[in-house]
Design a protein around this motif. Sequence first.
Motif: not given
Length: 251
Positions: A36-44, A99-102, A202-204, A249-251
């Motif tokens: 299991s992973f967590q990611a944050e998306f913030t411009q720059g 791409a294989n992440a859920t 879908v956005w992945v 999550t990534i298998p």
Amino acid sequence: MRLTYLLTIFLVLAGCAKGPAGPTGPTGVPGTGIQSFQAEFTQGLYPDSGYAGVDCHWLDGSSPNTAPGAGEIKVATGATTSNVALGLIRFDLSYGIPANATITAASLQLTTQTITALSSGTYVFGVHQIVPPPAGQVPWNDGSSWDVLVSPYGWDGGSSSPITEGADYSPSPMDAVTVAASQINSTQVLLSWNVTPALAQVWVNPSNDNYGVLISPEPETNSAQSGFISFFDNTGTNQQKPKMLVSNTIP
């Protein structure tokens, strides 16, 4: 004397002998092998300084044929459409997620600007899924206005009709937050909405169309209340910029 000494040694050793084993404890739940992973998306800023996948815009009902400039994401309400403003934002999640992440959870976070001005009372702001435009059309761009979402065609497939609830975006919000005017007027406040994991999924994939989400007052028009809430866009500081938090999550 010697016999007494040997007897003492024997008794000590006998007292230290290992006793019978106790009952076996319960077996734990087997691991799934899924990370299991967590990611944050913030411009720059996140996932790294090269990320430029956040697009912010808003539509002004009081200037239906003018595309607002940068500097804020404005969401407003009032008695008529001319009092209404709707926010638009999208995040490219293909930048930092395999791409294989859920996707298991996603949330949009926006910070209010101190210019926010709502009349007294309690307000609800919702995040809506955008209805896909006709085939071959992009959903919206930064030149879109209330009457013309994508020049020279609207999402209705050929005319420049105004943005319409139910036709251009889902009438039911994915999530909504309730705030009191006294809480956010002239104050920086962080607000957060859950985004449906299936939509974020879908956005992945970069080959999929990314329509983003729309932010609206609930209801859109309101004869009893008026005013606007202003959120920072990408022109804010790193702490103020829009954020998308994603669990996967990534298998």
